[in-house]
Write a protein that holds these residues in place. Structure first.
Motif, PDB file in Angstrom:
ATOM      1  N   TYR A 314       0.846  -1.204   0.065  1.00  0.00           N
ATOM      2  CA  TYR A 314       0.165   0.044   0.029  1.00  0.00           C
ATOM      3  C   TYR A 314       0.821   1.204  -0.117  1.00  0.00           C
ATOM      4  CZ  TYR A 314      -4.292  -2.805   0.977  1.00  0.00           C
ATOM      5  OH  TYR A 314      -5.450  -3.505   0.943  1.00  0.00           O
ATOM      6  N   PRO A 316       1.085   4.881   1.293  1.00  0.00           N
ATOM      7  CA  PRO A 316       0.383   5.838   2.149  1.00  0.00           C
ATOM      8  C   PRO A 316      -0.315   7.112   1.736  1.00  0.00           C
ATOM      9  CG  PRO A 316       2.746   5.224   3.082  1.00  0.00           C
ATOM     10  CD  PRO A 316       2.372   4.905   1.490  1.00  0.00           C
ATOM     11  N   SER A 346      -5.129   5.058   2.159  1.00  0.00           N
ATOM     12  CA  SER A 346      -3.924   4.364   1.657  1.00  0.00           C
ATOM     13  C   SER A 346      -4.542   3.665   0.331  1.00  0.00           C
ATOM     14  CB  SER A 346      -3.308   3.398   2.653  1.00  0.00           C
ATOM     15  OG  SER A 346      -2.878   3.946   3.752  1.00  0.00           O
TER      16      SER A 346
END
Length: 386
Positions: A314, A316, A346
């Motif tokens: 992911y 951020p 995210s």
């Protein structure tokens, strides 16, 4: 060597652990599929499953697939509901005289060649005491296979084979901003200065900070050649038997690793994803990487990271300012500056599978990605969302 690795990888996958999880079939998956040369078990599973790392569980439950790790180009796979098996007729199960070398691998091992056999992380003491090349035969500036090199600090017998290595960077971690958060791991590229003292951590610039001590994690070293000792002494002679690129004074010599890589990769979800595990470095890239490229990660075996673990990647969410309710230079923004700031959710990037671990650092292969992977991206349990 790689062909041998593929053989071992396919041939030794006779026993595996089934990881409990609920497999979900991909939308619009094909009813049948003919295995093609160049396929991997992961790529085929991605056509059938939303979670391709669960192929060992699904395929092992189907008796028609005699061995889920031994599938060959030309095999017809039939998908019906939750049943997966070989097709009927001449392509179905039958006596086969085929080498294990021809079986498709679980993952694209060719993408890992350099990192499986050419990269290692060593501690400060090993680096400090490593013998080093001081010269090339006939006083040349560079050496290659078939030439003699002269090594200082080497304790070895004639005939012994050793690895030529060169440092490419070092890893360290720092105390976090929040006392309750894990330490942040960083990678520092090898600087332009020559000489071991300039590289050794205790002579480096990042030993302490106002937040606390900075901890050294290890040197990243690239194996690029092999030498065979021809004469031992205060300055030993060695013949370069193999080299990916030119040997130069200042290169180091270390023992050849007996088993530099794990020959069994069974993709599976981690029992628990470590907190704040992030991407800290790339392979052969400056800004971002994509599918089938290698990334260095900020956790290792000390954090229960093991080969085969699969994580979701992911990015951020960015911090933005809500200028609709908090216009610039408005009284509302002036008196409530923190309320004007928002952190976006995210974004899912792709999946990574761990293929090599060290104490505090690990390497992973990006198995699939829908967007570029950047430094600072974090890893999460693939079966849940953050």
């Amino acid at each position: 060597m790689l062909k041998k690795l593929l053989s071992v990888c396919a041939g030794l996958f006779l026993t595996l652990t089934v990881y409990a999880a609920t497999a979900q079939w991909a939308d619009h998956h094909p009813d049948t599929y003919i295995v093609q040369k160049g396929d991997t078990l992961w790529s085929i599973s991605a056509k059938f499953l939303k979670q391709p790392w669960l192929w060992p569980e699904v395929w092992q439950d189907n008796q028609k697939v005699r061995n889920p790790h031994l599938i060959y180009p030309g095999d017809e796979l039939v998908v019906s509901g939750r049943h997966l098996g070989h097709g009927d007729g001449s392509i179905g199960p039958h006596a086969r005289i085929t080498s294990y070398d021809d079986a498709i691998p679980p993952i694209p091992l060719s993408a890992l060649k350099q990192w499986l056999k050419n990269t290692r992380i060593v501690g400060e003491d090993d680096f400090r005491n490593a013998p080093h090349v001081v010269g090339i035969e006939e006083n040349q500036l560079r050496g290659a296979a078939g030439q003699l090199v002269y090594i200082r600090g080497l304790s070895a017998q004639p005939g012994q084979r050793l690895a030529l290595v060169r440092p490419s960077g070092r890893y360290y971690d720092m105390p976090p901003e929040d006392a309750n958060s894990p330490r942040e791991v960083f990678r520092q590229e090898k600087d332009a200065r020559d000489g071991r003292p300039a590289l050794l951590w205790r002579h480096g610039p990042n030993e302490f900070s106002l937040k606390g001590n900075v901890r050294f994690l290890g040197y990243e070293m690239r194996d690029f050649g092999v030498v065979e000792v021809t004469r031992s002494g205060d300055v030993s002679s060695a013949l370069v038997t193999y080299s990916d690129f030119e040997v130069r004074a200042g290169d180091y010599v270390l023992p050849i690793e007996d088993k530099p890589y794990d020959d069994q990769y069974v993709p599976h979800s981690p029992s628990k994803a470590p907190d704040n595990m992030r991407v800290v470095a790339f392979s052969d890239a400056l800004n971002a990487v994509g599918s089938k490229q290698v990334i260095a990660l900020s956790r290792g075996s000390e954090d229960s990271i093991e080969n085969g673990q699969t994580f979701s990647i992911y990015q951020p969410g960015e911090e933005i300012t809500d200028r609709t309710d908090y216009p610039d230079e408005s009284a509302r923004k002036f008196f409530h500056p923190h309320d004007s700031k928002l952190v976006l959710p995210s974004e899912f990037i792709g999946h990574v599978m761990i293929f090599r671990t060290f104490n505090r650092v690990s390497y992973g292969l990006v198995m699939d990605s829908i967007k570029p992977v950047h430094i600072g991206a974090f890893l999460h349990d693939p079966d849940t969302t953050p």
